[in-house]
Design a protein around this motif. Sequence first.
Motif, mmCIF file in Angstrom:
data_model
loop_
_atom_site.group_PDB
_atom_site.id
_atom_site.type_symbol
_atom_site.label_atom_id
_atom_site.label_comp_id
_atom_site.label_asym_id
_atom_site.label_seq_id
_atom_site.Cartn_x
_atom_site.Cartn_y
_atom_site.Cartn_z
ATOM 1 N N MET A 165 -38.547 27.644 25.452
ATOM 2 C CA MET A 165 -39.931 27.422 25.030
ATOM 3 C C MET A 165 -40.940 28.211 25.849
ATOM 4 O O MET A 165 -42.066 28.454 25.383
ATOM 5 N N LYS A 166 -40.577 28.621 27.048
ATOM 6 C CA LYS A 166 -41.543 29.223 27.977
ATOM 7 C C LYS A 166 -42.310 30.404 27.388
ATOM 8 O O LYS A 166 -43.539 30.493 27.574
ATOM 9 N N ALA A 246 -37.063 29.563 15.105
ATOM 10 C CA ALA A 246 -35.777 30.273 15.081
ATOM 11 C C ALA A 246 -35.109 30.224 16.455
ATOM 12 O O ALA A 246 -33.883 30.043 16.560
ATOM 13 N N ALA A 247 -35.903 30.365 17.519
ATOM 14 C CA ALA A 247 -35.350 30.311 18.876
ATOM 15 C C ALA A 247 -34.775 28.928 19.174
ATOM 16 O O ALA A 247 -33.716 28.810 19.815
ATOM 17 N N LEU A 248 -35.441 27.876 18.696
ATOM 18 C CA LEU A 248 -34.944 26.519 18.921
ATOM 19 C C LEU A 248 -33.645 26.273 18.157
ATOM 20 O O LEU A 248 -32.721 25.623 18.669
ATOM 21 N N GLU A 249 -33.559 26.785 16.935
ATOM 22 C CA GLU A 249 -32.314 26.616 16.163
ATOM 23 C C GLU A 249 -31.161 27.350 16.841
ATOM 24 O O GLU A 249 -30.038 26.838 16.921
ATOM 25 N N GLU A 250 -31.430 28.554 17.334
ATOM 26 C CA GLU A 250 -30.388 29.315 18.045
ATOM 27 C C GLU A 250 -29.974 28.572 19.317
ATOM 28 O O GLU A 250 -28.776 28.496 19.647
ATOM 29 N N PHE A 251 -30.955 28.031 20.032
ATOM 30 C CA PHE A 251 -30.674 27.247 21.232
ATOM 31 C C PHE A 251 -29.739 26.075 20.913
ATOM 32 O O PHE A 251 -28.764 25.820 21.618
ATOM 33 N N CYS A 252 -30.035 25.362 19.827
ATOM 34 C CA CYS A 252 -29.221 24.201 19.458
ATOM 35 C C CYS A 252 -27.798 24.613 19.096
ATOM 36 O O CYS A 252 -26.831 23.932 19.462
ATOM 37 N N SER A 253 -27.665 25.702 18.380
ATOM 38 C CA SER A 253 -26.324 26.187 18.034
ATOM 39 C C SER A 253 -25.533 26.551 19.281
ATOM 40 O O SER A 253 -24.332 26.250 19.390
#
Length: 277
Positions: A165-166, A246-253
């Motif tokens: 998130m930064k 999109a970054a959060l979805e990639e992080f979760c994966s």
Amino acid sequence: MTTTATTLDDTELKGRHRTMWASGNYPRMVETFLLPLGPQLVDACGITAGTRVLDVASGTGNAALPAAARGAHVTASDLTPELLEAGRRRAGDAGLQLEWRQADAEHLPFADASYDVVMSSIGVMFAPHHQQAADELVRVCRPGGTIGVLSWTPEGQIGALFRTMKPFAPPPPPGAQAAPLWGSEEHLQGLFGGRVEFSTLRREVLEITAFDEAAGFARHVTDCYGPTIAARANAAGEGREAELDAALEEFCSEWDRGGGGRARFETEYLVAVGTRR
């Protein structure tokens, strides 16, 4: 900078923090997967009936309530009135008696050496000025008393969430430090500077299985978690909202350990408990 200007800056900063933690639905996040953490800290601190306990940055009372259930005399303090009100409702539903006080972890309104146990479960770590907060924990704990802190680690999933998130979040204020540093043994030792003799410095894992798919975690923090909501609002102002999503979805994966079935996350935290010298 004058003292007045510094006070105004701090008042504005803490006002933004209150607003952030009141946004979304942090009580729902607690109920969804954070409940096991409070009893873990209470166990580690050895809280028993009659113990005078201060829970700093208590939120909805995730550690304060199980301490009160043991018969301790508990004060739950937090910067955000909305979270305290949610905690009062939880206490009422459980038939528990404890004191609720709005308080800034960096300027606690309690007397020196007034508690047997001073604790915080994923709470004080979010105070922006770590040394000030640590000094306050020490100040209000009696010599020979117990200080216990449970914090997300920098290397774990929540540490990685904050790194994700930064780039989208507002710039931190001067002097503010990253919250997950409280989950570093070295950082804690530096903050307490020999004033606390730690008997427990143990890393544990919270297993999160509340979501059918990995992206469910991303949707949950986007809806409920104040820091994610603040980052998304800032990203939206820069036209980068979709990029953050999109970054959060990639992080979760990346952090999903479910192996293609129901999502499973292993979220590391540090339990630190010691004696106030």
